[in-house]
Design a protein around this motif. Structure first.
Motif, short mmCIF file in Angstrom:
data_model
loop_
_atom_site.label_atom_id
_atom_site.label_comp_id
_atom_site.label_asym_id
_atom_site.label_seq_id
_atom_site.Cartn_x
_atom_site.Cartn_y
_atom_site.Cartn_z
N ASP A 172 0.70 -0.99 -2.97
CA ASP A 172 0.48 0.19 -2.14
C ASP A 172 1.57 1.24 -2.38
OD1 ASP A 172 2.69 -0.05 -0.29
OD2 ASP A 172 1.51 -1.32 1.03
N ILE A 173 1.29 2.46 -1.91
CA ILE A 173 2.16 3.60 -2.18
C ILE A 173 3.56 3.41 -1.61
CG2 ILE A 173 1.43 4.96 -0.17
CD1 ILE A 173 2.11 6.34 -3.69
N LEU A 174 3.70 2.71 -0.49
CA LEU A 174 5.03 2.48 0.07
C LEU A 174 5.84 1.55 -0.82
CD1 LEU A 174 4.53 2.19 3.93
CD2 LEU A 174 4.99 4.20 2.53
N GLN A 175 5.21 0.51 -1.34
CA GLN A 175 5.92 -0.41 -2.22
C GLN A 175 6.29 0.27 -3.53
OE1 GLN A 175 7.29 -3.38 -1.36
NE2 GLN A 175 6.62 -2.64 0.63
N GLU A 176 5.44 1.17 -4.01
CA GLU A 176 5.78 1.93 -5.21
C GLU A 176 7.01 2.81 -4.95
OE1 GLU A 176 2.40 4.08 -6.76
OE2 GLU A 176 1.16 2.28 -6.72
N SER A 177 7.05 3.43 -3.78
CA SER A 177 8.20 4.28 -3.45
C SER A 177 9.47 3.42 -3.30
CB SER A 177 7.94 5.11 -2.18
OG SER A 177 7.93 4.31 -1.02
#
Length: 180
Positions: free
Chosen positions: A2-7
């Motif tokens: 997910d986008i949070l884990q990518e960030s």
């Protein structure tokens, strides 16, 4: 992922360095990305309908909770204000390019009195995509704050106009990565 884990992956890479900036006005400073800076850089303060996220008191603990997947994208995306931070999260990796090593980087001696901004910063580094002549330009801006002679990444903004560039003092700088 997910986008949070990518960030978080991007942020972990950013945290592995110390950044030394030599500005062409003679000033030099160093800053690091600390766990407590992530909350504001990613824009979570804008999710005001999720006060358990927007007003999170211990920002370093918030970072740890996202890193441990206790707060995930599915939850955050339910905020009616998610659209205000979506582009910021989707382009979070641009921060790595903004602080990449090299000479001739552009830095701005930020004067917030020249526009109606609440951002409290001394400098900012930016990267521009597109063309102002073609009418499609995007500025990715990393604001650098300073308190008691200590510099820190204050916030990250994605802007589709030159509002933060107009009438500001542009300076060149050289960025060097130092071991943490």
């Amino acid at each position: 992922m997910d986008i949070l884990q990518e960030s978080i992956e991007v942020y972990e890479r950013l945290r592995n360095q110390c950044y030394h900036v030599a500005v062409d006005n003679g000033e030099e400073f160093t800053f690091k990305f600390l766990p407590e800076n992530y909350h504001h850089l990613a824009g979570f303060q804008h999710l005001i309908d999720f006060q358990n996220i927007s007003d999170y008191q211990k920002k370093d603990q918030f970072y740890g909770r996202v890193k441990r997947k206790q707060i995930d994208a599915n939850y955050v995306q339910r905020s009616s204000y998610y659209h205000t931070i979506a582009e910021r999260l989707n382009t979070f990796a641009t921060i790595e390019r903004i602080v990449s090593e090299g000479a001739g980087k552009i830095i701005v001696e930020y004067d917030k009195t020249k526009l109606s901004s609440e951002i409290d910063a001394k400098y900012y580094l930016y990267d521009r995509y597109g063309s102002t002549l073609m009418g499609s330009v995007t500025y990715h801006i990393l604001f650098i704050g300073c308190r008691r002679n200590s510099y820190f990444p204050a916030t990250y903004v994605v802007e589709h106009s030159n509002i933060y560039i107009r009438e500001q003092a542009l300076l060149n700088c050289k960025i060097t990565h130092l071991p943490k």
